[in-house]
Design an enzyme around this catalytic site. Structure first.
Site, short mmCIF file in Angstrom:
data_model
loop_
_atom_site.label_atom_id
_atom_site.label_comp_id
_atom_site.label_asym_id
_atom_site.label_seq_id
_atom_site.Cartn_x
_atom_site.Cartn_y
_atom_site.Cartn_z
N GLN A 119 0.86 -1.19 0.00
CA GLN A 119 0.00 0.00 0.00
C GLN A 119 0.89 1.23 0.00
O GLN A 119 1.84 1.32 0.77
CB GLN A 119 -0.92 0.00 1.22
CG GLN A 119 -1.93 -1.11 1.22
CD GLN A 119 -3.02 -0.94 0.16
OE1 GLN A 119 -3.11 0.06 -0.55
NE2 GLN A 119 -3.85 -1.95 0.02
N GLU A 169 -9.79 2.86 -1.24
CA GLU A 169 -9.85 1.49 -0.73
C GLU A 169 -11.13 1.39 0.08
O GLU A 169 -11.47 2.31 0.83
CB GLU A 169 -8.65 1.18 0.17
CG GLU A 169 -7.33 1.14 -0.53
CD GLU A 169 -7.03 -0.19 -1.22
OE1 GLU A 169 -7.64 -1.23 -0.85
OE2 GLU A 169 -6.20 -0.18 -2.13
N ASP A 174 -7.57 -9.16 0.56
CA ASP A 174 -7.21 -7.93 -0.15
C ASP A 174 -6.66 -8.36 -1.51
O ASP A 174 -5.46 -8.32 -1.76
CB ASP A 174 -6.17 -7.14 0.65
CG ASP A 174 -5.81 -5.80 0.01
OD1 ASP A 174 -6.48 -5.40 -0.97
OD2 ASP A 174 -4.86 -5.17 0.49
N CYS A 233 -9.59 -2.14 -3.79
CA CYS A 233 -9.43 -0.86 -4.47
C CYS A 233 -10.28 -0.81 -5.74
O CYS A 233 -10.22 0.16 -6.48
CB CYS A 233 -7.96 -0.60 -4.81
SG CYS A 233 -7.30 -1.80 -5.98
N GLU A 247 0.39 -16.40 0.40
CA GLU A 247 0.81 -15.57 -0.73
C GLU A 247 1.23 -16.46 -1.88
O GLU A 247 1.93 -17.46 -1.68
CB GLU A 247 1.96 -14.65 -0.31
CG GLU A 247 2.56 -13.82 -1.40
CD GLU A 247 1.56 -12.95 -2.16
OE1 GLU A 247 1.67 -12.89 -3.39
OE2 GLU A 247 0.66 -12.36 -1.52
N TYR A 251 -4.36 -13.05 0.94
CA TYR A 251 -3.53 -12.41 -0.09
C TYR A 251 -2.51 -11.55 0.64
O TYR A 251 -2.56 -10.33 0.57
CB TYR A 251 -4.39 -11.54 -1.02
CG TYR A 251 -5.45 -12.27 -1.80
CD1 TYR A 251 -5.21 -12.67 -3.11
CD2 TYR A 251 -6.69 -12.54 -1.25
CE1 TYR A 251 -6.19 -13.31 -3.86
CE2 TYR A 251 -7.68 -13.19 -1.99
CZ TYR A 251 -7.42 -13.57 -3.28
OH TYR A 251 -8.39 -14.21 -4.01
#
Length: 184
Positions: free
Chosen positions: A19, A177, A115, A142, A68, A47
């Site tokens: 971010q 977001e 996310d 987002c 991940e 994620y």
């Protein structure tokens, strides 16, 4: 690259996702933490990237698993967990679509943070998530279009929206977001 978020230090490769507005990140991660930790002892960050939510939320949970797909990002998340002395964190490398078979947390005591990339969650992941039935889901996105698409699947599976909070990580643009909390 090194970034400070509250008391935590994150290191990651310049090309990896992180971010990009450090000024709002403590409030942003704090909100996600407060939403996820309500009534849950375990956390799955589906994620996790280099560990922003995994590590930021870890102090509020007994056990945390970050998942991940990128081995490079997962390695950075592991290094970040060690560097920040977070012993209750495990980072695994796997596709988000294949994680819940290996999760041994009781669903009633588990929150899941998602996310995903702009394309949103795949149908296989959503099906697996709904089958696992975590107590809480905190969906960070987002991209409003894919988030709404995915929320429809979660609502059809019996989840209810408890909270919606936008965060303007991209001032003076049309982007934001949005954090949506769902409960079953």
């Amino acid at each position: 690259v090194e970034e400070q978020v509250g008391d935590l230090t994150f290191r990651f490769l310049a090309g990896d996702f992180f971010q990009n507005n450090p000024f709002i990140l403590p409030a942003f991660t704090g909100h996600v933490a407060a939403q996820a930790a309500t009534g849950a002892r375990h956390l799955v960050d589906a994620y996790c990237g280099s560990g922003l939510f995994t590590l930021s939320l870890a102090p509020r949970f007994d056990q945390v698993v970050g998942v991940e797909v990128s081995e490079s990002s997962a390695d950075w998340a592991r290094q970040n967990a060690r560097a920040n002395s977070l012993d209750n964190v495990t980072i695994t490398t796997a596709s988000a679509e294949g994680i819940f078979a290996a999760i041994e947390f009781p669903p009633d005591d588990t929150a899941v943070v998602i996310d995903p990339p702009r394309k949103g969650c795949g149908p296989d992941f959503l099906q697996q998530l709904c089958t696992f039935q975590p107590r809480r889901i905190v969906y960070v996105s987002c991209n409003p279009a894919t988030q709404i698409r995915d929320l429809k699947s979660l609502l059809e599976a019996g989840y209810q929206i408890e909270d919606i909070q936008p965060f303007d990580l991209f001032p003076q643009t049309r982007h934001l977001e949005c954090v949506v909390t769902l409960v079953r």
